[in-house]
Design a protein around this motif. Structure first.
Motif, PDB file in Angstrom:
ATOM      1  N   THR A  16       0.860  -1.180   0.000  1.00  0.00           N
ATOM      2  CA  THR A  16       0.000   0.000   0.000  1.00  0.00           C
ATOM      3  C   THR A  16       0.893   1.225   0.000  1.00  0.00           C
ATOM      4  OG1 THR A  16      -1.744  -1.138   1.209  1.00  0.00           O
ATOM      5  CG2 THR A  16      -1.769   1.274   1.280  1.00  0.00           C
ATOM      6  N   ILE A  17       0.656   2.118  -0.954  1.00  0.00           N
ATOM      7  CA  ILE A  17       1.444   3.350  -1.059  1.00  0.00           C
ATOM      8  C   ILE A  17       0.537   4.508  -0.663  1.00  0.00           C
ATOM      9  CG2 ILE A  17       2.703   4.868  -2.638  1.00  0.00           C
ATOM     10  CD1 ILE A  17       3.325   2.338  -4.303  1.00  0.00           C
ATOM     11  N   ARG A  18       0.994   5.258   0.322  1.00  0.00           N
ATOM     12  CA  ARG A  18       0.251   6.430   0.766  1.00  0.00           C
ATOM     13  C   ARG A  18       0.996   7.655   0.268  1.00  0.00           C
ATOM     14  NH1 ARG A  18      -0.589   2.489   4.490  1.00  0.00           N
ATOM     15  NH2 ARG A  18      -2.717   2.296   5.292  1.00  0.00           N
ATOM     16  N   GLU A  19       0.458   8.253  -0.770  1.00  0.00           N
ATOM     17  CA  GLU A  19       1.121   9.399  -1.415  1.00  0.00           C
ATOM     18  C   GLU A  19       0.022  10.271  -2.027  1.00  0.00           C
ATOM     19  OE1 GLU A  19       3.297  12.163  -2.737  1.00  0.00           O
ATOM     20  OE2 GLU A  19       4.386  10.542  -1.739  1.00  0.00           O
ATOM     21  N   ASN A  20      -0.160  11.464  -1.472  1.00  0.00           N
ATOM     22  CA  ASN A  20      -1.251  12.337  -1.916  1.00  0.00           C
ATOM     23  C   ASN A  20      -1.080  12.842  -3.345  1.00  0.00           C
ATOM     24  OD1 ASN A  20      -2.747  12.069   0.388  1.00  0.00           O
ATOM     25  ND2 ASN A  20      -1.762  13.788   1.428  1.00  0.00           N
ATOM     26  N   THR A  21       0.156  12.884  -3.852  1.00  0.00           N
ATOM     27  CA  THR A  21       0.355  13.349  -5.232  1.00  0.00           C
ATOM     28  C   THR A  21       0.153  12.210  -6.233  1.00  0.00           C
ATOM     29  OG1 THR A  21       2.725  12.868  -5.242  1.00  0.00           O
ATOM     30  CG2 THR A  21       2.046  15.067  -4.474  1.00  0.00           C
ATOM     31  N   GLY A  22       0.068  10.974  -5.736  1.00  0.00           N
ATOM     32  CA  GLY A  22      -0.114   9.825  -6.619  1.00  0.00           C
ATOM     33  C   GLY A  22       1.164   9.381  -7.303  1.00  0.00           C
ATOM     34  N   SER A  23       2.322   9.751  -6.743  1.00  0.00           N
ATOM     35  CA  SER A  23       3.605   9.362  -7.338  1.00  0.00           C
ATOM     36  C   SER A  23       4.019   7.975  -6.858  1.00  0.00           C
ATOM     37  CB  SER A  23       4.696  10.371  -6.967  1.00  0.00           C
ATOM     38  OG  SER A  23       4.393  11.635  -7.510  1.00  0.00           O
ATOM     39  N   VAL A  24       4.498   7.171  -7.796  1.00  0.00           N
ATOM     40  CA  VAL A  24       4.984   5.831  -7.488  1.00  0.00           C
ATOM     41  C   VAL A  24       6.312   5.644  -8.219  1.00  0.00           C
ATOM     42  CG1 VAL A  24       4.548   3.343  -7.669  1.00  0.00           C
ATOM     43  CG2 VAL A  24       2.641   4.937  -7.327  1.00  0.00           C
ATOM     44  N   TYR A  25       7.315   5.193  -7.474  1.00  0.00           N
ATOM     45  CA  TYR A  25       8.619   4.916  -8.080  1.00  0.00           C
ATOM     46  C   TYR A  25       8.773   3.408  -8.221  1.00  0.00           C
ATOM     47  CZ  TYR A  25       9.389   9.788  -7.293  1.00  0.00           C
ATOM     48  OH  TYR A  25       9.252  11.156  -7.314  1.00  0.00           O
ATOM     49  N   VAL A  26       8.976   2.957  -9.453  1.00  0.00           N
ATOM     50  CA  VAL A  26       9.073   1.536  -9.747  1.00  0.00           C
ATOM     51  C   VAL A  26      10.541   1.198  -9.985  1.00  0.00           C
ATOM     52  CG1 VAL A  26       8.343  -0.320 -11.307  1.00  0.00           C
ATOM     53  CG2 VAL A  26       6.789   1.599 -10.814  1.00  0.00           C
ATOM     54  N   SER A  27      11.052   0.286  -9.155  1.00  0.00           N
ATOM     55  CA  SER A  27      12.445  -0.168  -9.315  1.00  0.00           C
ATOM     56  C   SER A  27      12.430  -1.572  -9.896  1.00  0.00           C
ATOM     57  CB  SER A  27      13.171  -0.179  -7.970  1.00  0.00           C
ATOM     58  OG  SER A  27      13.239   1.130  -7.459  1.00  0.00           O
ATOM     59  N   THR A  28      13.385  -1.828 -10.776  1.00  0.00           N
ATOM     60  CA  THR A  28      13.459  -3.134 -11.433  1.00  0.00           C
ATOM     61  C   THR A  28      14.829  -3.756 -11.223  1.00  0.00           C
ATOM     62  OG1 THR A  28      14.222  -2.180 -13.522  1.00  0.00           O
ATOM     63  CG2 THR A  28      11.846  -2.409 -13.228  1.00  0.00           C
ATOM     64  N   ARG A  29      14.877  -5.057 -11.411  1.00  0.00           N
ATOM     65  CA  ARG A  29      16.146  -5.791 -11.339  1.00  0.00           C
ATOM     66  C   ARG A  29      16.225  -6.646 -12.607  1.00  0.00           C
ATOM     67  NH1 ARG A  29      16.493  -8.547  -6.298  1.00  0.00           N
ATOM     68  NH2 ARG A  29      17.530  -6.678  -5.576  1.00  0.00           N
ATOM     69  N   ILE A  30      17.393  -6.612 -13.260  1.00  0.00           N
ATOM     70  CA  ILE A  30      17.627  -7.386 -14.483  1.00  0.00           C
ATOM     71  C   ILE A  30      18.789  -8.324 -14.235  1.00  0.00           C
ATOM     72  CG2 ILE A  30      18.268  -7.248 -16.921  1.00  0.00           C
ATOM     73  CD1 ILE A  30      17.053  -4.374 -16.827  1.00  0.00           C
ATOM     74  N   ALA A  31      18.623  -9.567 -14.654  1.00  0.00           N
ATOM     75  CA  ALA A  31      19.706 -10.540 -14.526  1.00  0.00           C
ATOM     76  C   ALA A  31      19.915 -11.183 -15.894  1.00  0.00           C
ATOM     77  CB  ALA A  31      19.351 -11.597 -13.477  1.00  0.00           C
ATOM     78  N   PRO A  32      21.146 -11.371 -16.345  1.00  0.00           N
ATOM     79  CA  PRO A  32      22.370 -11.202 -15.596  1.00  0.00           C
ATOM     80  C   PRO A  32      22.745  -9.745 -15.365  1.00  0.00           C
ATOM     81  CG  PRO A  32      22.891 -11.993 -17.803  1.00  0.00           C
ATOM     82  CD  PRO A  32      21.395 -11.970 -17.674  1.00  0.00           C
ATOM     83  N   ARG A  33      22.588  -8.846 -16.321  1.00  0.00           N
ATOM     84  CA  ARG A  33      22.803  -7.425 -16.047  1.00  0.00           C
ATOM     85  C   ARG A  33      22.287  -6.608 -17.219  1.00  0.00           C
ATOM     86  NH1 ARG A  33      28.486  -5.543 -18.119  1.00  0.00           N
ATOM     87  NH2 ARG A  33      28.246  -5.597 -19.511  1.00  0.00           N
ATOM     88  N   PHE A  34      22.012  -5.349 -16.942  1.00  0.00           N
ATOM     89  CA  PHE A  34      21.490  -4.417 -17.942  1.00  0.00           C
ATOM     90  C   PHE A  34      22.599  -4.091 -18.935  1.00  0.00           C
ATOM     91  CE2 PHE A  34      19.813  -0.224 -19.274  1.00  0.00           C
ATOM     92  CZ  PHE A  34      18.502  -0.589 -19.544  1.00  0.00           C
ATOM     93  N   GLU A  35      22.312  -4.198 -20.235  1.00  0.00           N
ATOM     94  CA  GLU A  35      23.321  -3.933 -21.266  1.00  0.00           C
ATOM     95  C   GLU A  35      22.997  -2.646 -22.009  1.00  0.00           C
ATOM     96  OE1 GLU A  35      24.034  -7.192 -23.898  1.00  0.00           O
ATOM     97  OE2 GLU A  35      24.367  -8.607 -22.262  1.00  0.00           O
ATOM     98  N   ALA A  36      24.029  -2.036 -22.567  1.00  0.00           N
ATOM     99  CA  ALA A  36      23.852  -0.812 -23.345  1.00  0.00           C
ATOM    100  C   ALA A  36      22.934  -1.095 -24.528  1.00  0.00           C
ATOM    101  CB  ALA A  36      25.207  -0.303 -23.837  1.00  0.00           C
ATOM    102  N   GLY A  37      22.015  -0.185 -24.773  1.00  0.00           N
ATOM    103  CA  GLY A  37      21.076  -0.342 -25.878  1.00  0.00           C
ATOM    104  C   GLY A  37      19.759  -0.990 -25.472  1.00  0.00           C
ATOM    105  N   PHE A  38      19.704  -1.576 -24.275  1.00  0.00           N
ATOM    106  CA  PHE A  38      18.471  -2.176 -23.787  1.00  0.00           C
ATOM    107  C   PHE A  38      17.569  -1.071 -23.241  1.00  0.00           C
ATOM    108  CE2 PHE A  38      19.821  -6.795 -22.680  1.00  0.00           C
ATOM    109  CZ  PHE A  38      20.219  -6.976 -23.986  1.00  0.00           C
ATOM    110  N   THR A  39      16.263  -1.317 -23.268  1.00  0.00           N
ATOM    111  CA  THR A  39      15.308  -0.375 -22.690  1.00  0.00           C
ATOM    112  C   THR A  39      14.255  -1.155 -21.909  1.00  0.00           C
ATOM    113  OG1 THR A  39      14.017  -0.377 -24.734  1.00  0.00           O
ATOM    114  CG2 THR A  39      15.598   1.424 -24.443  1.00  0.00           C
ATOM    115  N   ILE A  40      13.578  -0.437 -21.015  1.00  0.00           N
ATOM    116  CA  ILE A  40      12.546  -1.034 -20.170  1.00  0.00           C
ATOM    117  C   ILE A  40      11.235  -0.295 -20.408  1.00  0.00           C
ATOM    118  CG2 ILE A  40      11.811  -1.457 -17.798  1.00  0.00           C
ATOM    119  CD1 ILE A  40      14.788  -1.537 -17.044  1.00  0.00           C
ATOM    120  N   GLY A  41      10.193  -1.078 -20.684  1.00  0.00           N
ATOM    121  CA  GLY A  41       8.854  -0.519 -20.843  1.00  0.00           C
ATOM    122  C   GLY A  41       8.047  -0.783 -19.589  1.00  0.00           C
ATOM    123  N   LEU A  42       7.329   0.234 -19.122  1.00  0.00           N
ATOM    124  CA  LEU A  42       6.510   0.136 -17.909  1.00  0.00           C
ATOM    125  C   LEU A  42       5.040   0.089 -18.307  1.00  0.00           C
ATOM    126  CD1 LEU A  42       6.190   0.256 -14.809  1.00  0.00           C
ATOM    127  CD2 LEU A  42       6.285   2.751 -15.001  1.00  0.00           C
TER     128      LEU A  42
END
Length: 173
Positions: A88-114
């Motif tokens: 549950t996120i309690r934030e009056n502005t409605g802001s949410v920060y989404v953190s991700t983890r990539i394995a084995p690791r993030f490479e140059a040229g890759f992108t993430i769609g939310l």
């Protein structure tokens, strides 16, 4: 006239055949003891007598000689680390920060769609932390997709549920 041409062709074929049979093959061992074959004689070489004019060898599969390493495709995984499932996120502005983890690791040229509630939010990003703004109150689902340099999806996270709580307006109370 035809007889003369035929006689000339036969004579030409016989001369070519006799010329081919004049070729000799020589064999000798070099200074390292390796057996060498050539049509040019060398000191100590012995003439090799052939029993047939037409020599042929079956083709040999040389694939086992290829020592170059085969490149194995890397299997990427992407997951959402924040917000945690059912958080549950309690934030009056409605802001949410989404953190991700990539394995084995993030490479140059890759992108993430939310994706929020199954809908893509903005353009894919080259960072692993993404921000949502003005998220309405209630239950929502998040998902992220990892794209390679050719903009192909190479990994997709599981859907994650979170709850947004925002203060309501108390008008007239």
């Amino acid at each position: 006239m035809v007889g003369k041409i035929l006689l000339l062709l036969i004579a030409l074929m016989l001369s070519l055949n006799s010329h081919a049979s004049d070729k000799k093959i020589y064999a000798w061992k070099d200074k390292n003891g390796v057996l060498v074959f050539s049509d040019t004689p060398q000191p100590g070489a012995k003439e090799v007598k052939l029993t047939s004019q037409h020599l042929s060898m079956p083709a040999t599969n040389t694939d086992i000689l290829d020592t170059s390493p085969t490149k194995t495709a890397v299997k990427f995984k992407i997951s959402i680390t924040s917000p945690e499932p059912n958080q549950t996120i309690r934030e009056n502005t409605g802001s949410v920060y989404v953190s991700t983890r990539i394995a084995p690791r993030f490479e140059a040229g890759f992108t993430i769609g939310l994706f929020l509630n199954g809908v893509a939010i903005g353009e894919p990003s080259d960072t692993t932390t993404l921000a949502l703004r003005d998220v309405e109150r209630g239950q929502h689902t998040l998902q992220v997709k990892l794209y390679n340099k050719q903009n192909q999806v190479i990994a997709t996270s599981a859907e994650s549920v979170f709850f947004m709580h925002r203060k309501g307006l108390n008008i007239g109370r």
